[in-house]
Design an enzyme around this catalytic site. Structure first.
Site, short mmCIF file in Angstrom:
data_model
loop_
_atom_site.label_atom_id
_atom_site.label_comp_id
_atom_site.label_asym_id
_atom_site.label_seq_id
_atom_site.Cartn_x
_atom_site.Cartn_y
_atom_site.Cartn_z
N GLU A 161 43.04 33.35 35.69
CA GLU A 161 42.02 34.27 35.21
C GLU A 161 42.61 35.33 34.29
O GLU A 161 43.77 35.71 34.43
CB GLU A 161 41.34 34.95 36.43
CG GLU A 161 40.56 33.94 37.25
CD GLU A 161 39.90 34.53 38.49
OE1 GLU A 161 38.90 33.96 38.93
OE2 GLU A 161 40.38 35.54 39.03
N CYS A 167 43.86 41.79 30.09
CA CYS A 167 44.80 41.63 31.21
C CYS A 167 45.03 40.14 31.42
O CYS A 167 44.09 39.39 31.68
CB CYS A 167 44.15 42.28 32.43
SG CYS A 167 45.07 42.05 33.95
N CYS A 209 51.52 33.99 43.21
CA CYS A 209 52.66 34.91 43.10
C CYS A 209 53.51 34.76 44.35
O CYS A 209 52.99 34.61 45.45
CB CYS A 209 52.16 36.36 42.98
SG CYS A 209 53.52 37.55 42.84
N CYS A 213 52.82 40.75 48.27
CA CYS A 213 52.43 42.13 48.63
C CYS A 213 51.18 42.05 49.52
O CYS A 213 50.25 41.29 49.21
CB CYS A 213 52.17 42.97 47.39
SG CYS A 213 53.61 43.02 46.31
N CYS A 253 47.42 42.54 48.13
CA CYS A 253 47.02 41.89 46.89
C CYS A 253 46.53 40.46 47.14
O CYS A 253 47.22 39.67 47.79
CB CYS A 253 48.23 41.88 45.94
SG CYS A 253 48.02 40.86 44.48
N CYS A 308 41.48 44.91 39.85
CA CYS A 308 42.88 44.79 40.23
C CYS A 308 43.05 44.11 41.57
O CYS A 308 42.41 44.49 42.54
CB CYS A 308 43.46 46.19 40.40
SG CYS A 308 44.43 46.71 39.05
N1 SAH Z 1 52.98 41.55 39.78
C1 SAH Z 1 52.86 42.69 38.98
C2 SAH Z 1 51.64 42.67 38.08
C3 SAH Z 1 50.36 42.19 38.67
S1 SAH Z 1 49.59 43.27 39.84
C4 SAH Z 1 52.91 43.95 39.81
O1 SAH Z 1 52.81 43.85 41.03
O2 SAH Z 1 53.10 45.01 39.23
C5 SAH Z 1 49.08 44.63 38.80
C6 SAH Z 1 48.86 45.92 39.56
O3 SAH Z 1 47.73 45.80 40.44
C7 SAH Z 1 50.05 46.34 40.45
O4 SAH Z 1 50.34 47.70 40.25
C8 SAH Z 1 49.51 46.12 41.86
O5 SAH Z 1 50.17 46.96 42.77
C9 SAH Z 1 48.04 46.42 41.67
N2 SAH Z 1 47.13 45.89 42.69
C10 SAH Z 1 47.23 44.75 43.39
N3 SAH Z 1 46.18 44.62 44.22
C11 SAH Z 1 45.38 45.71 44.04
C12 SAH Z 1 44.12 46.15 44.57
N4 SAH Z 1 43.46 45.43 45.44
N5 SAH Z 1 43.62 47.32 44.14
C13 SAH Z 1 44.26 48.06 43.20
N6 SAH Z 1 45.43 47.68 42.64
C14 SAH Z 1 45.99 46.52 43.06
FE1 SF4 Z 2 52.48 39.58 43.14
FE2 SF4 Z 2 50.26 40.93 43.71
FE3 SF4 Z 2 52.64 41.85 44.49
FE4 SF4 Z 2 52.00 41.91 41.88
S1 SF4 Z 2 50.97 43.04 43.53
S2 SF4 Z 2 53.92 41.21 42.81
S3 SF4 Z 2 50.76 40.03 41.76
S4 SF4 Z 2 51.68 39.95 45.19
#
Ligand code: SAH
Ligand code: SF4
Length: 367
Positions: A111, A124, A131, A135, A138, A355
């Site tokens: 996406e 974006c 991934c 985390c 996420c 996000c």
């Molecule tokens: N993997 C990279 C880029 C993708 S995530 C990273 O982790 O930086 C992009 C951003 O979205 C990151 O700062 C992550 O912490 C944030 N993110 C992930 N899940 C989210 C959520 N549910 N609400 C708000 N931000 C989120």
């Molecule tokens: Fe991967 Fe989501 Fe963590 Fe970014 S925030 S590194 S996309 S698991």
């Protein structure tokens, strides 16, 4: 896929199967020049011409590249896949944000999101299917890593959205690698894509308009600066103590906060350049008064801006958004300490484009 959408794609007349031809999107200009020379004995400036037609004139049929001789044009059509950039699905949010689903090799789906902001649009893009970093807050992290995207699959998102933007009379001014995946885990393909996005014969974007967001892979951050990648770095800090950060971001056990932040203190930044520190605010987890107290001390000496991201809790992963007053309070306090802080409220929540919500359709259906 409706007919209006299918009209935006174009393919060369050549009938050889695409699988035998490498996509134009997979080559940096230097690589394309080398490929043309070895395969067809063409001079390097042919790559410059093809790049200009392709990325600047948006001409994807080699037979129309009229400053190249007819015989060479035919050879080019047989050698290279000039591609189709159509998407599989597009949803439009009531706030104007658009989410695109692209099918990439082996029927995988990724996406991309055109985020509507008051004065500009930001694209974006995804860098991986899933991934590996896991985390806890996420959605993409819950999928695990299926695979890296190739350079051509990253740029297919850019070209697909760029062409569709004509239907809306808009375009993007910035590109952020903040979709599915950890871009620095897929270093080579992402940085090749960036070299094409910033190539003066390619899309010619300025490095300030491209942001790579990383979870904090320290060796890759060092490499990013050593190789002078033409983009701005954003780092997802998301915590002020190792206990909490390790809990929500397993990578912190390998590269704890002090190691990560010391790295950011030591990387060579250009004049007036800064790093963005992203801070996803999770209620009661990392948004406490103690966190606010610790944050300015932790980041001292790093030329940075802080981007506060109130958690988007549609994901159902057991975390919740902060009280809306908290990000404003943090912003004010950080500003008082001379730290620039912005708040990024979620966009496109009604279409699951915000996000941390990006997952493949098949994964979503299974849930
Ligand atoms: N993997 C990279 C880029 C993708 S995530 C990273 O982790 O930086 C992009 C951003 O979205 C990151 O700062 C992550 O912490 C944030 N993110 C992930 N899940 C989210 C959520 N549910 N609400 C708000 N931000 C989120
Ligand atoms: Fe991967 Fe989501 Fe963590 Fe970014 S925030 S590194 S996309 S698991």
């Amino acid at each position: 896929m409706n007919t209006a959408l299918s009209q935006i794609s174009s393919s060369p007349a050549d009938s050889s199967p695409p699988s035998e031809r490498q996509s134009v999107l997979s080559f940096s200009r230097a690589e394309l020049a080398a490929h043309l020379e070895t395969s067809l004995g063409l001079k390097p400036y042919r790559a410059d011409q093809i790049f200009k037609w392709f990325y600047q004139q948006l001409v994807f049929d080699p037979s129309l590249m009229t400053n190249i001789g007819k015989a060479d044009r035919e050879l080019l059509g047989a050698l290279l896949d000039f591609g189709t950039f159509d998407f599989t699905d597009r949803q439009i949010s009531k706030d104007g944000t658009r989410k695109y689903l692209f099918t990439v090799k082996n029927d995988m789906q990724v996406e991309s999101v055109m985020i509507k902001q008051p004065s500009r649009m930001t694209l974006c893009v995804s860098s991986q299917v899933g991934c590996a970093l896991g985390c806890k807050f996420c959605q993409t992290g819950t999928m695990g890593l299926t695979r890296h995207l190739g350079t051509e699959e990253i740029l297919k998102q850019v070209m697909g959205v760029l062409l569709d933007a004509k239907n809306f009379d808009d375009s993007f001014s910035n590109i952020v690698f903040m979709g599915m995946g950890e871009p620095l885990h897929n270093f080579d393909n992402v940085t090749r894509a960036i070299s094409i996005l910033t190539d003066p014969h390619g899309l010619a974007l300025s490095r300030r308009k491209i942001t790579v967001s990383t979870v904090g892979l320290v060796p890759a951050i060092k490499r990013f600066f050593e190789e002078n990648v033409q983009a701005t770095l954003a780092v997802s800090l998301n915590g002020t103590s190792d206990d909490v950060r390790s809990e929500i971001m397993p990578i912190n056990k390998k590269y704890p906060i002090s190691v990560l932040l010391d790295t950011l203190r030591s990387v060579p930044l250009r004049n007036r350049e800064h790093i963005t520190l992203e801070y996803v605010m999770l209620r009661g987890v990392n948004d406490t008064p103690e966190d606010l107290e610790r944050l300015p001390k932790l980041i001292r000496g790093i030329p940075c801006k802080v981007n506060l991201i109130p958690y988007n809790d549609n994901a159902g992963l057991g975390f919740s958004s902060p009280d809306p007053k908290v990000p404003h309070h943090w912003q004010k306090k950080l500003n008082e300490k001379g730290i620039t802080a912005t708040i990024r409220w979620s966009k496109g929540q009604d279409i699951d484009a915000a996000c941390g919500q990006l997952v493949t359709q098949s994964t979503r259906k299974r849930k």
